[in-house]
Scaffold this motif. Structure first.
Motif, PDB file in Angstrom:
ATOM      1  N   CYS A  36       0.808  -1.073   0.108  1.00 49.29           N
ATOM      2  CA  CYS A  36      -0.064  -0.030   0.215  1.00 49.29           C
ATOM      3  C   CYS A  36       1.164   1.426   0.077  1.00 49.29           C
ATOM      4  O   CYS A  36       0.863   2.676  -0.593  1.00 49.29           O
ATOM      5  CB  CYS A  36      -0.388  -0.066   1.520  1.00 49.29           C
ATOM      6  SG  CYS A  36      -2.162  -1.671   1.221  1.00 49.29           S
ATOM      7  N   ALA A  37       2.237   1.294   0.514  1.00 53.06           N
ATOM      8  CA  ALA A  37       2.751   2.475   0.410  1.00 53.06           C
ATOM      9  C   ALA A  37       3.208   2.868  -0.524  1.00 53.06           C
ATOM     10  O   ALA A  37       3.467   3.708  -1.332  1.00 53.06           O
ATOM     11  CB  ALA A  37       4.456   2.097   1.801  1.00 53.06           C
ATOM     12  N   GLY A  68      -5.613   3.070   2.228  1.00 54.63           N
ATOM     13  CA  GLY A  68      -6.527   2.061   2.129  1.00 54.63           C
ATOM     14  C   GLY A  68      -7.031   1.438   1.114  1.00 54.63           C
ATOM     15  O   GLY A  68      -8.287   0.830   1.800  1.00 54.63           O
ATOM     16  N   VAL A  69      -6.846   1.308   0.018  1.00 53.80           N
ATOM     17  CA  VAL A  69      -7.086   0.253  -0.063  1.00 53.80           C
ATOM     18  C   VAL A  69      -6.093  -1.351  -1.027  1.00 53.80           C
ATOM     19  O   VAL A  69      -4.962  -0.031  -2.079  1.00 53.80           O
ATOM     20  CB  VAL A  69      -8.358   0.475  -1.465  1.00 53.80           C
ATOM     21  CG1 VAL A  69      -9.030  -0.946  -2.486  1.00 53.80           C
ATOM     22  CG2 VAL A  69      -9.273   1.523  -1.105  1.00 53.80           C
ATOM     23  N   ASN A  70      -6.141  -1.543  -0.735  1.00 54.55           N
ATOM     24  CA  ASN A  70      -4.778  -2.420  -0.759  1.00 54.55           C
ATOM     25  C   ASN A  70      -5.217  -3.708  -2.334  1.00 54.55           C
ATOM     26  O   ASN A  70      -6.210  -4.206  -2.598  1.00 54.55           O
ATOM     27  CB  ASN A  70      -4.578  -3.827   0.138  1.00 54.55           C
ATOM     28  CG  ASN A  70      -3.246  -5.100  -0.019  1.00 54.55           C
ATOM     29  OD1 ASN A  70      -3.109  -5.003  -1.455  1.00 54.55           O
ATOM     30  ND2 ASN A  70      -2.361  -5.125   0.754  1.00 54.55           N
ATOM     31  N   ARG A  71      -4.936  -3.175  -3.241  1.00 52.90           N
ATOM     32  CA  ARG A  71      -5.087  -3.552  -4.706  1.00 52.90           C
ATOM     33  C   ARG A  71      -5.461  -4.602  -5.332  1.00 52.90           C
ATOM     34  O   ARG A  71      -5.544  -5.584  -5.948  1.00 52.90           O
ATOM     35  CB  ARG A  71      -4.658  -2.488  -5.674  1.00 52.90           C
ATOM     36  CG  ARG A  71      -4.899  -1.177  -5.721  1.00 52.90           C
ATOM     37  CD  ARG A  71      -4.819  -0.103  -6.696  1.00 52.90           C
ATOM     38  NE  ARG A  71      -3.071  -0.102  -7.598  1.00 52.90           N
ATOM     39  CZ  ARG A  71      -2.477   0.859  -7.460  1.00 52.90           C
ATOM     40  NH1 ARG A  71      -2.914   2.035  -6.637  1.00 52.90           N
ATOM     41  NH2 ARG A  71      -1.436   1.065  -7.456  1.00 52.90           N
ATOM     42  N   ALA A  72      -4.081  -5.732  -3.947  1.00 56.70           N
ATOM     43  CA  ALA A  72      -2.678  -6.646  -4.503  1.00 56.70           C
ATOM     44  C   ALA A  72      -4.022  -7.782  -3.698  1.00 56.70           C
ATOM     45  O   ALA A  72      -4.400  -8.586  -3.916  1.00 56.70           O
ATOM     46  CB  ALA A  72      -1.648  -6.921  -4.013  1.00 56.70           C
ATOM     47  N   THR A  73      -4.908  -7.563  -2.811  1.00 56.42           N
ATOM     48  CA  THR A  73      -5.106  -8.328  -1.976  1.00 56.42           C
ATOM     49  C   THR A  73      -6.982  -8.064  -2.037  1.00 56.42           C
ATOM     50  O   THR A  73      -7.940  -8.327  -1.474  1.00 56.42           O
ATOM     51  CB  THR A  73      -5.021  -8.734  -0.628  1.00 56.42           C
ATOM     52  OG1 THR A  73      -5.197  -7.432   0.287  1.00 56.42           O
ATOM     53  CG2 THR A  73      -3.862  -8.583  -0.844  1.00 56.42           C
ATOM     54  N   TRP A 154       2.734 -14.130  -5.004  1.00 55.57           N
ATOM     55  CA  TRP A 154       2.316 -12.551  -3.809  1.00 55.57           C
ATOM     56  C   TRP A 154       3.559 -12.418  -4.095  1.00 55.57           C
ATOM     57  O   TRP A 154       4.121 -10.933  -3.692  1.00 55.57           O
ATOM     58  CB  TRP A 154       1.783 -13.869  -3.276  1.00 55.57           C
ATOM     59  CG  TRP A 154       1.634 -13.396  -1.148  1.00 55.57           C
ATOM     60  CD1 TRP A 154       2.805 -13.116  -0.392  1.00 55.57           C
ATOM     61  CD2 TRP A 154       1.572 -10.920  -1.734  1.00 55.57           C
ATOM     62  NE1 TRP A 154       2.785 -12.409   0.763  1.00 55.57           N
ATOM     63  CE2 TRP A 154       2.273 -11.876   0.456  1.00 55.57           C
ATOM     64  CE3 TRP A 154       0.072 -10.613  -2.000  1.00 55.57           C
ATOM     65  CZ2 TRP A 154       1.171 -10.156   0.935  1.00 55.57           C
ATOM     66  CZ3 TRP A 154      -0.306  -9.610  -1.163  1.00 55.57           C
ATOM     67  CH2 TRP A 154       0.360  -9.652   0.898  1.00 55.57           C
ATOM     68  N   ALA A 155       4.302 -13.108  -4.103  1.00 56.82           N
ATOM     69  CA  ALA A 155       6.107 -13.327  -4.151  1.00 56.82           C
ATOM     70  C   ALA A 155       6.609 -11.860  -4.630  1.00 56.82           C
ATOM     71  O   ALA A 155       7.530 -10.305  -4.178  1.00 56.82           O
ATOM     72  CB  ALA A 155       7.061 -13.888  -3.884  1.00 56.82           C
ATOM     73  N   ALA A 156       6.460 -12.090  -5.905  1.00 55.85           N
ATOM     74  CA  ALA A 156       6.086 -10.847  -6.702  1.00 55.85           C
ATOM     75  C   ALA A 156       5.915  -9.748  -6.964  1.00 55.85           C
ATOM     76  O   ALA A 156       6.297  -8.753  -7.132  1.00 55.85           O
ATOM     77  CB  ALA A 156       6.157 -11.749  -8.150  1.00 55.85           C
ATOM     78  N   THR A 157       4.318  -9.640  -6.753  1.00 56.31           N
ATOM     79  CA  THR A 157       3.669  -8.814  -5.811  1.00 56.31           C
ATOM     80  C   THR A 157       4.649  -7.734  -4.792  1.00 56.31           C
ATOM     81  O   THR A 157       5.282  -6.371  -4.727  1.00 56.31           O
ATOM     82  CB  THR A 157       2.470  -8.876  -5.497  1.00 56.31           C
ATOM     83  OG1 THR A 157       1.667  -9.005  -6.185  1.00 56.31           O
ATOM     84  CG2 THR A 157       1.715  -7.964  -5.003  1.00 56.31           C
ATOM     85  N   VAL A 158       5.423  -8.306  -3.389  1.00 54.02           N
ATOM     86  CA  VAL A 158       5.746  -7.436  -3.001  1.00 54.02           C
ATOM     87  C   VAL A 158       6.750  -7.142  -3.370  1.00 54.02           C
ATOM     88  O   VAL A 158       7.731  -6.062  -2.897  1.00 54.02           O
ATOM     89  CB  VAL A 158       5.974  -8.914  -1.494  1.00 54.02           C
ATOM     90  CG1 VAL A 158       6.484  -8.053  -0.084  1.00 54.02           C
ATOM     91  CG2 VAL A 158       4.217  -8.864  -1.191  1.00 54.02           C
ATOM     92  N   SER A 159       7.885  -7.599  -3.731  1.00 51.29           N
ATOM     93  CA  SER A 159       9.265  -7.585  -4.444  1.00 51.29           C
ATOM     94  C   SER A 159       9.185  -5.848  -5.213  1.00 51.29           C
ATOM     95  O   SER A 159       9.755  -5.788  -5.027  1.00 51.29           O
ATOM     96  CB  SER A 159       9.727  -8.737  -5.003  1.00 51.29           C
ATOM     97  OG  SER A 159      11.130  -8.364  -5.612  1.00 51.29           O
TER      98      SER A 159
END
Length: 220
Positions: A36-37, A68-73, A154-159
């Motif tokens: 989100c950041a 406020g909106v997590n686009r990934a989840t 998920w790991a790719a999204t966070v990375s």
């Protein structure tokens, strides 16, 4: 114990006054904070290249909405006035996993993280994304291909989010300690602060009672 963090956004229109947005987030921690950041940084990079960027309370509320909106989840939090924590410092909030800080000035933006007590932090010392990753004890980089597809995605999204934040830090947007202390303070000596609880009765007097603002009526 549930994960609890906050978002602190300050908009410094001039050296003697600032407003902003402050929200409580339940379950928003660790990699979800990073994702989100990164959304916020992407937004500020976009508006900062045009004429729509202004260091105002309205821009700060926009940052709060994007965070406020997590686009990934698809998870949402901190979007209600019930989540407003404008009258509390970082240390006074219900927090165990840290804070995301954003400061807006006419010159641009800065951001940083505070580490919460569950990860051994003091909710005072500002750090970048690598400091946050280290505190949570995770590398959050792409996983080997022998794990489940969802885990790899998920790991790719966070990375990708981590790299977005690292690039912004390298470009000079990492917040300094003095700025972090201003952002998390309720009052700063010599500076007039305005929160949503001040703004609503000023710009929408009829709506003030609906948000719990105390209205004083003086006899004619």
């Amino acid at each position: 114990m549930a994960q609890r963090t906050q978002l602190f956004v300050t908009a410094e229109t001039d050296p003697s006054a600032f407003g902003g947005a402050r929200r409580h987030h339940h379950w928003r921690y660790g990699p979800n904070m990073v994702i989100c950041a990164a959304q916020v940084v992407e937004h500020l990079n976009t508006v900062g290249t045009g004429t729509r960027y202004l260091s105002t309370s309205e821009t700060a509320e926009g940052v709060a909405a994007i965070y406020g909106v997590n686009r990934a989840t698809g998870e949402t939090s901190g979007l209600s006035l019930y989540d407003d924590v404008s009258t509390a410092t970082a240390e006074e909030c219900d927090n165990n996993n840290g804070d995301f800080l954003v400061n807006l000035t006419p010159e641009g933006y800065a951001f940083g993280f505070l580490i919460g007590p569950s990860e051994g932090g003091d909710l005072t010392t500002v750090t970048g994304v690598d400091g946050l990753m280290a505190a949570f004890g995770a590398c959050w980089s792409p996983m080997p291909y022998d794990v489940e597809r969802e885990d790899r995605e998920w790991a790719a999204t966070v990375s990708k989010a981590v790299e977005t934040l690292r690039a912004a830090e390298a470009a000079g947007h990492l917040m300094g300690q003095d700025t972090a202390e201003r952002v998390t303070a309720v009052e700063v000596p010599g500076v007039k602060t305005e929160t949503v609880w001040d703004t609503i009765p000023r710009v929408m007097p009829d709506a003030a009672p609906a948000v719990g603002t105390r209205v004083r009526i003086t006899p004619a």
